[in-house]
Design a protein around this motif. Structure first.
Motif, PDB file in Angstrom:
ATOM      1  N   VAL A 261     -10.145 -10.759  33.508  1.00  0.00           N
ATOM      2  CA  VAL A 261     -10.511  -9.888  33.115  1.00  0.00           C
ATOM      3  C   VAL A 261     -10.662  -8.454  34.108  1.00  0.00           C
ATOM      4  CG1 VAL A 261     -13.347  -9.463  33.385  1.00  0.00           C
ATOM      5  CG2 VAL A 261     -12.879 -11.671  33.012  1.00  0.00           C
ATOM      6  N   MET A 262     -10.474  -8.722  35.038  1.00  0.00           N
ATOM      7  CA  MET A 262      -9.838  -7.345  36.258  1.00  0.00           C
ATOM      8  C   MET A 262      -8.809  -6.252  35.476  1.00  0.00           C
ATOM      9  SD  MET A 262     -12.191  -7.475  38.011  1.00  0.00           S
ATOM     10  CE  MET A 262     -11.327  -5.976  39.158  1.00  0.00           C
ATOM     11  N   PRO A 263      -8.019  -6.830  35.048  1.00  0.00           N
ATOM     12  CA  PRO A 263      -7.085  -5.970  34.103  1.00  0.00           C
ATOM     13  C   PRO A 263      -8.036  -4.667  33.247  1.00  0.00           C
ATOM     14  CG  PRO A 263      -6.019  -7.331  34.021  1.00  0.00           C
ATOM     15  CD  PRO A 263      -6.915  -8.052  34.423  1.00  0.00           C
ATOM     16  N   PHE A 264      -9.203  -5.414  32.129  1.00  0.00           N
ATOM     17  CA  PHE A 264     -10.089  -4.886  31.699  1.00  0.00           C
ATOM     18  C   PHE A 264     -10.835  -4.108  32.342  1.00  0.00           C
ATOM     19  CE2 PHE A 264     -13.737  -3.851  29.116  1.00  0.00           C
ATOM     20  CZ  PHE A 264     -13.767  -3.871  28.381  1.00  0.00           C
ATOM     21  N   VAL A 265     -11.259  -4.395  33.292  1.00  0.00           N
ATOM     22  CA  VAL A 265     -12.491  -3.752  34.233  1.00  0.00           C
ATOM     23  C   VAL A 265     -11.414  -2.436  34.682  1.00  0.00           C
ATOM     24  CG1 VAL A 265     -13.754  -3.974  36.464  1.00  0.00           C
ATOM     25  CG2 VAL A 265     -13.731  -5.521  35.202  1.00  0.00           C
ATOM     26  N   GLU A 266     -10.286  -2.259  35.383  1.00  0.00           N
ATOM     27  CA  GLU A 266      -9.592  -1.683  35.830  1.00  0.00           C
ATOM     28  C   GLU A 266      -9.380  -0.419  34.794  1.00  0.00           C
ATOM     29  OE1 GLU A 266      -6.813  -3.494  37.951  1.00  0.00           O
ATOM     30  OE2 GLU A 266      -8.139  -4.709  39.421  1.00  0.00           O
ATOM     31  N   GLY A 267      -8.643  -0.697  33.739  1.00  0.00           N
ATOM     32  CA  GLY A 267      -8.679   0.390  32.895  1.00  0.00           C
ATOM     33  C   GLY A 267      -9.514   0.519  32.464  1.00  0.00           C
ATOM     34  N   ASN A 268     -10.085   0.362  31.996  1.00  0.00           N
ATOM     35  CA  ASN A 268     -11.724   1.392  31.512  1.00  0.00           C
ATOM     36  C   ASN A 268     -12.985   1.384  32.672  1.00  0.00           C
ATOM     37  OD1 ASN A 268     -11.529   0.392  28.286  1.00  0.00           O
ATOM     38  ND2 ASN A 268     -10.949  -1.068  29.436  1.00  0.00           N
ATOM     39  N   ILE A 269     -13.292   1.761  34.058  1.00  0.00           N
ATOM     40  CA  ILE A 269     -13.475   2.182  34.672  1.00  0.00           C
ATOM     41  C   ILE A 269     -14.079   3.816  35.060  1.00  0.00           C
ATOM     42  CG2 ILE A 269     -12.733   1.647  36.831  1.00  0.00           C
ATOM     43  CD1 ILE A 269     -15.758   0.069  36.392  1.00  0.00           C
ATOM     44  N   LEU A 270     -12.989   4.179  34.648  1.00  0.00           N
ATOM     45  CA  LEU A 270     -13.368   5.726  34.775  1.00  0.00           C
ATOM     46  C   LEU A 270     -12.788   5.946  34.002  1.00  0.00           C
ATOM     47  CD1 LEU A 270     -10.326   5.382  37.886  1.00  0.00           C
ATOM     48  CD2 LEU A 270     -12.726   5.888  37.529  1.00  0.00           C
ATOM     49  N   LYS A 271     -12.794   5.674  32.877  1.00  0.00           N
ATOM     50  CA  LYS A 271     -12.047   6.805  31.210  1.00  0.00           C
ATOM     51  C   LYS A 271     -13.834   6.899  31.127  1.00  0.00           C
ATOM     52  CE  LYS A 271      -9.395   3.840  28.177  1.00  0.00           C
ATOM     53  NZ  LYS A 271      -9.675   2.744  27.457  1.00  0.00           N
ATOM     54  N   PRO A 272     -13.896   8.560  30.231  1.00  0.00           N
ATOM     55  CA  PRO A 272     -14.704   9.417  29.968  1.00  0.00           C
ATOM     56  C   PRO A 272     -15.468   8.820  29.295  1.00  0.00           C
ATOM     57  CG  PRO A 272     -12.382  10.854  29.896  1.00  0.00           C
ATOM     58  CD  PRO A 272     -12.287   9.056  29.581  1.00  0.00           C
ATOM     59  N   ASP A 273     -15.275   7.972  28.012  1.00  0.00           N
ATOM     60  CA  ASP A 273     -16.038   7.472  26.872  1.00  0.00           C
ATOM     61  C   ASP A 273     -17.534   6.451  27.598  1.00  0.00           C
ATOM     62  OD1 ASP A 273     -17.569   6.063  25.289  1.00  0.00           O
ATOM     63  OD2 ASP A 273     -15.736   5.887  23.631  1.00  0.00           O
ATOM     64  N   LEU A 304     -17.787  -2.511  45.724  1.00  0.00           N
ATOM     65  CA  LEU A 304     -19.358  -1.647  46.052  1.00  0.00           C
ATOM     66  C   LEU A 304     -19.223  -0.319  46.277  1.00  0.00           C
ATOM     67  CD1 LEU A 304     -21.872  -2.741  46.892  1.00  0.00           C
ATOM     68  CD2 LEU A 304     -21.213  -2.786  49.594  1.00  0.00           C
ATOM     69  N   ASP A 305     -18.791   0.749  47.320  1.00  0.00           N
ATOM     70  CA  ASP A 305     -19.007   1.701  47.180  1.00  0.00           C
ATOM     71  C   ASP A 305     -18.520   2.586  45.719  1.00  0.00           C
ATOM     72  OD1 ASP A 305     -19.814   4.344  49.240  1.00  0.00           O
ATOM     73  OD2 ASP A 305     -17.676   4.763  48.319  1.00  0.00           O
ATOM     74  N   PHE A 306     -18.296   2.059  44.760  1.00  0.00           N
ATOM     75  CA  PHE A 306     -17.653   3.010  43.352  1.00  0.00           C
ATOM     76  C   PHE A 306     -19.042   2.280  42.810  1.00  0.00           C
ATOM     77  CE2 PHE A 306     -16.743   2.534  39.295  1.00  0.00           C
ATOM     78  CZ  PHE A 306     -15.918   4.200  39.054  1.00  0.00           C
TER      79      PHE A 306
END
Length: 763
Positions: A261-273, A304-306
Motif C-alpha cells: 500500500v505504501m507505494p500508492f500512498v507515497e505516489g499520490n499524497i503530494l499530487k495536485p489533484d 504525523l507532521d505531514f
C-alpha cells in the motif's frame, strides 16, 4: 360501515383465525358494496395520527393494492375503477394523501408516497391531476417545512418518476422536478434522510434528465451535488467500499499489507489533484489496524507532521479524511501505557493546537477532529498520564462547548460528537489538578439544560432537536457528577449543587423523549450514589417518575435503566428505601410476568431483587416468596434454552448470572437477622448451581456468580447446609475447576467459597 373500518383493520391482523377471517370478509364486503367510500375511509385512516399504527399500516397496504396489481389485466381494471369514481371523492382522497406526507409517523409518510405515485401513474398520462407536481415542489421550496415532509416529498417524486414516462410531463415540469431533487441533495441545507431520499429520487428521474444532461452547465451542477455526498459518512460509495475492503485485508494479512500500500500512498499524497491526495490518505488510514506496531511506528512517526499540516489542505474532503486518519492513529497507536505513542512531550502542544484550530472547520471535518481529541485523552488516561493534558484542559473544554453550540452542529452529528468528546475529556481528566475547571463547567451545563426547557416547540423536528440536546447535556452532567463524586475532597461540590441538579432533572422528565429519559435517569443514578442517604429528600418528587418508567414497556431501554437506578437508590439509602419498596416490588414482579416487556430487562430485575434485599435486610421477608418463585421459574426457562441459538444462549447466561446475584443479595440481607427464611429454598438453589456447573457453555461471569452464591449460602445458613453439600459432591469439582482458572477474580471467589463451605463441613 366507514366508522368501523379501524376495528376491521385491526381484527384482520389478529392471531385468531376466526377473528381474522371475519374481518377480512367485512373489508371485502365494504369494498364491493361501496368502493368510493371504502377508499376514502382507508385514506382517512392512513391520514389520522390518532389512529393505531397497525390499522394505519394495513389501510395503506389495502389502498395501494386497490389501485395497482402485477397482472396487466387486473392493473387496467383497477385503473378503470379509479377513473370511474366521482371527482369530488377522488379529490378528497388525494388531499388526504398529500397531507399524510407531513405525518409524524414515518411509515404513514412512506405508504402515502407510494399510493400517490400509483394514482399519478393512472391520472397523469391522461393529463389529470396537473397540480400534483406543483404541490410537491411547494413542499420543497418552503423553508419552514419539516424535514420529514421534505423527505417524504422527495420519496414521492422518485416513485412518480418511476411510475410515469418522461413524455407525460412538459420540459418545464421536468426541470422543476430535477431542480427540487438536486437541491434536496445539498449537504449544508438538509438532513441525511432528506439527502438520501433526494439521491434515490434522482436515480429514478434519470430517464427524465436526458435533455438536462445534454446541457454542460446543468450536467456539471447535478454531478457536483452526488460528488458532494462523499462528505457524508452515512452514504456508501465506491471509495468507502474500497477502504473497508483494504482494512479487512490489513487485519487478515497484517504486516504484509504495508509494502503493497505504501507505494500508492507515497505516489499520490503530494499530487495536485485532490482526489489523489484524499485517496492516499484514506488508504493509509485504512491499514492502521492489523500490522504490528513495530511495522507501522516508523511510518506514522515520519508522517504525523505531514498529516497535521494537511489539516489546512485547500480541499474539504482531504481535510475530512486526514482528520479521520489522525483519529485512527490516536485510537490505535497512541498507547503510552505500553510504551508506544506517536505523541511526545515535544509535539503534544502542536498536536493539541492543530486539533483545536481544526475543530472550527466544516462540520464533517470537525466531527472527525472531535474523535481525535477523544482518543488523545483516552490514551493518556489509560496510561495514568492524564496530568499531561491538564495545561490544555480549559482550552479543550471551551472549544468543544463552542463546537456543540454551532448553528450547523446538527450536520454530521457534530453536536453529539462534541458532547461525547467533552464527556471523555472530563472523565479522563486528573481530578486532583482539574477539579476547579470541572466545578466551573457544572453551572455552564446546567444553564444550557435550563435553556432547552424554554425552547419554542412548533414542529416534531423542533421536539427531536430539543430531545437530542437535552440527552447530550444530561450525559455531560452524569459524567461531571461521577467525576466530582469520586473523591472525598470534591464530593461536597455535588452536595452543594444537588438541589438544583435534581430540580433540573425533574423538569426534564416532563419532556416526552425516551432518549432524554434514559440519560436523565442514568444521571440521577449517579447523583444518588454521590448523595448517599441525603438522596432521600428527593424521593417524594422523583418516585412517580420512577414508577412511570418501571411500567414503560414500549421504551424498554428506559425501563431497563430505571431498574438499574433502583439498585443505585438502594445502595444510597439502605434501609431508608423501605418506604418505597412495596410499590417498587409490585412493579418489578409485574414486569417479570409481562409478555409485553422485552426479555433483556428481566435479568436486571433479578439483580435488583438482590440490591433491595441487601438494603432492607429482614424486611425483605414480605417479598421473598414471590421473588424466589419468579427466580425458580426463570431457572426453568434456562433449562430449556436451545443450545444452538447463540443469541438465546447469551440471554440464558445473563439470566443465570442475575438469578445467582439475586440469591446472593437475599442471602446476605437475611444473614444477620433471619437466615432461616431461606432454608426452604436452599435445595432448589443448589440443584440449579449443579445444573449450571454441568453446562460447559456458561461464561465466566455465570461461573463466578454461581461460585459466589455457594459461598453466600454456606455463610448465611451455616451448618444447615452441611447435608446439602454432603449429598451433592459436585461442588468439589466445581471449586477445583475455578481454582485452576486463569481469571484471578474467579480464583479469589472460589478460594473464599471453599473457606465458607469448609467451615460448615467441619462444624
Amino acid at each position: 360501515m366507514a366508522m368501523e373500518i379501524t376495528e376491521f383493520l385491526l381484527s384482520a391482523q389478529s392471531p385468531d383465525t376466526n377473528v381474522r377471517t371475519e374481518a377480512e370478509a367485512n373489508l371485502t364486503r365494504f369494498q364491493e358494496q361501496n368502493l368510493p367510500s371504502f377508499l376514502l375511509s382507508l385514506s382517512v385512516e392512513l391520514a389520522n395520527n390518532e389512529k393505531p399504527t397497525e390499522s394505519r399500516r394495513l389501510a395503506g397496504i389495502v389502498l395501494k393494492n386497490s389501485l395497482d396489481a402485477k397482472d396487466a389485466v387486473r392493473k387496467e381494471h383497477l385503473a378503470q375503477q379509479w377513473m370511474a369514481i366521482d371527482f369530488s371523492i377522488k379529490s378528497q382522497i388525494k388531499d388526504l394523501l398529500l397531507r399524510t406526507l407531513g405525518s409524524a409517523a414515518p411509515e404513514a409518510r412512506h405508504t402515502s408516497a407510494q399510493v400517490i405515485a400509483k394514482i399519478a401513474s393512472i391520472e397523469i398520462p391522461k393529463k389529470q391531476w396537473p397540480e400534483l407536481i406543483g404541490s410537491l415542489l411547494n413542499n420543497m421550496t418552503q423553508q419552514d417545512r419539516p424535514a420529514g415532509l421534505k423527505q417524504a416529498t422527495l420519496e414521492t417524486l422518485g416513485y412518480v418518476c418511476e411510475e410515469i414516462s418522461h413524455e407525460d410531463l412538459v420540459q418545464d415540469e421536468v426541470n422543476a422536478v430535477l431542480t427540487a431533487v438536486v437541491q434536496g441533495m445539498n449537504l449544508t441545507e438538509h438532513s441525511p434522510e432528506v439527502r438520501l431520499a433526494a439521491t434515490r429520487a434522482l436515480y429514478n428521474a434519470l430517464d427524465f434528465a436526458q435533455t438536462n444532461f445534454e446541457n454542460e452547465m446543468e450536467r456539471n451542477y447535478i454531478m457536483k451535488m452526488e460528488e458532494d455526498q462523499d462528505q457524508d459518512d452515512s452514504i456508501w460509495n465506491l471509495s468507502m467500499a474500497g477502504g473497508t475492503c483494504l482494512g479487512l485485508v490489513a487485519r487478515t494479512v497484517e504486516d504484509a499489507i504495508v509494502p503493497l500500500v505504501m507505494p500508492f500512498v507515497e505516489g499520490n499524497i503530494l499530487k495536485p489533484d485532490w482526489h489523489c491526495r484524499e485517496a492516499a490518505t484514506y488508504a493509509f488510514g485504512s491499514i492502521l489496524e492489523g500490522p504490528t506496531v513495530g511495522k507501522l511506528s516508523p511510518l506514522v512517526h515520519a508522517g504525523l507532521d505531514f498529516l497535521l499540516k494537511a489539516m489546512k489542505d485547500e480541499n474539504n474532503q482531504v481535510r475530512d479524511t486526514t482528520a479521520w486518519t489522525l483519529s485512527r492513529i490516536f485510537e490505535l497507536l497512541h498507547n503510552p501505557a505500553s510504551g508506544m505513542s506517536v505523541i511526545s512531550s515535544e509535539n503534544l502542544q502542536q498536536v493539541v493546537g492543530v486539533l483545536l484550530e481544526s475543530v472550527n472547520d466544516m462540520p464533517n471535518v470537525a466531527e472527525k477532529v472531535c474523535g481525535a481529541i477523544y482518543y488523545l485523552c483516552q490514551g493518556y488516561f489509560d496510561a495514568g498520564l492524564s496530568s499531561l493534558l491538564t495545561p490544555f484542559l480549559t482550552n479543550i473544554i471551551t472549544h468543544l462547548i463552542r463546537t456543540a453550540d454551532r448553528t450547523d452542529g446538527g450536520d454530521s452529528k457534530l453536536r453529539s460528537s462534541a458532547y461525547e468528546t467533552l464527556n471523555e475529556v472530563v472523565r479522563c481528566s486528573y481530578i486532583a489538578e482539574t477539579h476547579p475547571v470541572i466545578e466551573q463547567l457544572l453551572p455552564v451545563i446546567m444553564n444550557k439544560l435550563g435553556q432547552t426547557l424554554e425552547l419554542q416547540i412548533v414542529s416534531t423536528d423542533d421536539r427531536a432537536r430539543q430531545g437530542d440536546l437535552q440527552a447530550s447535556l444530561c450525559g455531560v452532567l452524569q459524567v461531571i457528577i461521577q467525576k466530582l463524586g469520586s473523591t472525598d475532597e470534591t464530593i461536597p461540590i455535588i452536595h452543594r449543587a444537588a438541589d438544583q441538579i435534581m430540580a433540573m432533572f425533574l423538569r426534564v422528565f416532563a419532556c416526552r423523549s425516551s432518549t432524554v429519559h434514559e440519560e436523565a435517569m442514568l444521571a440521577i443514578g449517579s447523583l444518588a450514589y454521590a448523595c448517599g442517604p441525603k438522596f432521600e429528600k428527593y424521593m417524594g418528587e422523583f418516585y412517580p417518575y420512577l414508577e412511570m418508567e418501571l411500567q414503560n414497556f414500549e421504551e424498554y431501554q428506559v425501563c431497563s435503566i430505571t431498574v438499574g437506578v433502583v439498585g443505585d437508590i438502594c445502595r444510597a439509602l439502605d434501609g431508608k428505601v423501605l418506604q418505597f419498596c412495596d410499590g417498587i416490588m409490585k412493579h418489578l414482579l409485574n414486569d417479570l410476568g409481562s409478555n409485553e416487556l422485552h426479555r433483556s430487562v428481566k435479568p436486571h430485575i433479578f439483580s435488583c431483587f438482590g440490591d433491595i434485599a441487601l438494603a432492607i435486610g429482614e424486611h425483605f421477608e414480605r417479598y421473598v416468596l414471590y421473588a424466589v418463585q419468579a427466580m425458580q421459574q426463570a431457572a426453568e426457562v434456562c433449562a430449556h434454552i436451545n443450545a444452538d441459538d447463540e443469541e438465546l444462549m447469551e440471554y440464558g447466561n445473563q439470566l443465570r448470572r442475575s438469578i445467582f446475584e439475586a440469591y446472593s443479595g437475599i442471602l446476605q440481607g437475611f444473614k444477620d437477622s433471619k437466615p432461616e427464611v431461606m432454608l426452604p429454598y436452599a435445595a432448589h438453589l443448589v440443584q440449579f448451581i449443579e445444573f449450571v456447573f454441568l453446562d460447559r457453555q456458561r461464561d465466566e461471569f455465570v461461573t463466578k456468580a454461581a461460585v459466589a452464591v455457594m459461598g453466600d449460602l454456606a455463610d448465611a445458613l451455616g451448618s444447615n447446609t452441611k447435608l446439602l453439600f454432603s449429598d451433592r459432591a459436585f461442588y468439589v469439582e466445581f471449586l477445583g475447576e475455578c481454582l485452576q482458572s486463569e481469571d484471578e477474580s474467579i480464583k479469589e471467589t472460589a478460594t473464599w467459597t471453599q473457606g465458607m463451605i469448609g467451615r460448615v463441613m467441619v462444624s
